[in-house]
Scaffold this active site. Structure first.
Site, short mmCIF file in Angstrom:
data_model
loop_
_atom_site.label_atom_id
_atom_site.label_comp_id
_atom_site.label_asym_id
_atom_site.label_seq_id
_atom_site.Cartn_x
_atom_site.Cartn_y
_atom_site.Cartn_z
N GLU A 1 -83.97 31.12 38.87
CA GLU A 1 -83.93 30.16 38.02
C GLU A 1 -84.84 29.07 38.08
O GLU A 1 -85.14 28.39 39.02
CB GLU A 1 -82.60 29.34 37.82
CG GLU A 1 -82.33 28.61 36.71
CD GLU A 1 -80.92 27.85 36.68
OE1 GLU A 1 -80.01 28.61 36.08
OE2 GLU A 1 -80.58 26.95 37.23
N ARG B 1 -49.84 48.85 23.47
CA ARG B 1 -50.48 47.63 24.01
C ARG B 1 -51.71 47.54 24.72
O ARG B 1 -52.67 46.80 24.38
CB ARG B 1 -49.41 46.77 24.45
CG ARG B 1 -49.73 45.30 24.51
CD ARG B 1 -50.46 44.77 23.27
NE ARG B 1 -49.75 44.80 22.07
CZ ARG B 1 -50.37 44.61 20.89
NH1 ARG B 1 -51.60 44.22 20.82
NH2 ARG B 1 -49.71 44.86 19.87
N ASP C 1 -84.36 28.22 32.13
CA ASP C 1 -83.02 27.67 31.81
C ASP C 1 -83.15 26.34 31.02
O ASP C 1 -83.77 25.29 31.53
CB ASP C 1 -82.25 27.44 33.14
CG ASP C 1 -80.78 26.60 32.96
OD1 ASP C 1 -80.07 27.39 32.21
OD2 ASP C 1 -80.32 25.41 33.42
#
Length: 285
Positions: free
Chosen positions: A202, A102, A224
């Site tokens: 930014e 798994r 951004d």
């Protein structure tokens, strides 16, 4: 970015914690009906199409569970696969194979989905100088696997975490009292603490781009949610002063257009937070 040693430490922690979580005090299903000495063989079967990822990680898992397990690999990380392909065979103690099953499948299904999506985005950027980046928008606890999958798919890694790069975003800037103050305080902090970290800042508009450029020592400016028009203008303004990165709302329909603006990087959280697992199975043979 983090060192190879740090990366390997992260992988070890992921495996140990995943086995603890899944196995606990024993795989009682296997212990109940399969003799301890039983030997078996299984194949990793592909029931989908895309880019396979996690083969090397699967080998680490099998070796952690049982060093006597033998793995014969037919398809390597980063190669294309289709329905019906067999990626590897694993043979040895049957209980050990089932104990690892798994964890191997969960990791490889997720990693292959990320590698496939990254490869798709990277192909959209062919013919440009722009590189696709991931982000920190990853699944808690398995970031190393997801960023590894991005690299397998042909992308590049952004910072790994908060500690290996400085990234001054809108909240940092606002709390610090503005862009210039945030950058000045950052340089002081790095000097005082003798740290050598790259700085990304930014920008939310062209005015902020100009203010960032007025400060020295910035490695990259993150544009951004810029429009295409403002992105082109920002790239012209920045020139060779530092690297550029576009981010925010960029998808498969717009990524090539943003690359054509001349940015060095495009970052996308969708590489890791919006994927559908590749369908894989581990079947006894």
């Amino acid at each position: 970015m983090i060192s190879e040693e740090q990366f390997r430490t992260e992988l070890d922690l992921i495996i140990k914690n995943a086995v603890r979580e899944d196995v606990g005090d024993g795989d009682h299903s296997s212990l109940a009906c399969i003799p301890p000495s039983a030997q078996g063989k299984a194949k990793l079967l592909v029931k989908d199409k895309g880019i396979i990822a996690g083969v090397e990680f699967a080998q680490l898992v099998f070796q952690y569970i049982d060093k006597t397990l033998e793995i014969e690999v037919f398809v390597k990380d980063g190669e294309s696969v289709k329905f019906g392909d067999v990626v590897f065979h694993v043979s040895g103690n049957s209980q050990s194979i089932l104990k690892a099953e798994r964890l191997v499948l969960n990791a490889m299904q997720r990693m292959s989905a990320i590698a496939t999506k990254t490869n798709y985005f990277a192909n959209l950027l062919k013919g440009t100088e722009t590189k696709i980046l991931d982000t920190r928008k990853t699944t808690p606890g398995i970031r190393a696997l997801e960023k590894w999958a991005v690299k397998i798919g042909g992308g590049e890694n952004h910072r790994f975490a908060l500690y290996d790069m400085i990234m001054l975003k809108d909240n940092h800037i606002d709390f610090a009292g503005g862009i210039t103050k945030a950058i000045e305080k950052t340089h002081t902090y790095l000097a005082d603490n003798q740290k050598d970290l790259k700085i990304i800042v930014e920008a939310r508009n062209l005015t902020e781009v100009k203010e960032i450029l007025a400060s020295k020592g910035v490695y990259r400016i993150l544009l951004d949610n810029f429009s295409l028009e403002d992105t082109k203008r920002a790239v012209e303004i920045i020139g060779d002063a530092c690297l550029t990165e576009s981010s925010g709302g960029i998808n498969e329909h717009t990524i090539a257009k943003y690359a054509a603006c001349g940015v060095n990087y495009i970052s996308s959280g969708a590489l890791t937070h919006s994927v559908y697992n590749m369908d894989l199975s581990l079947k006894a043979i």
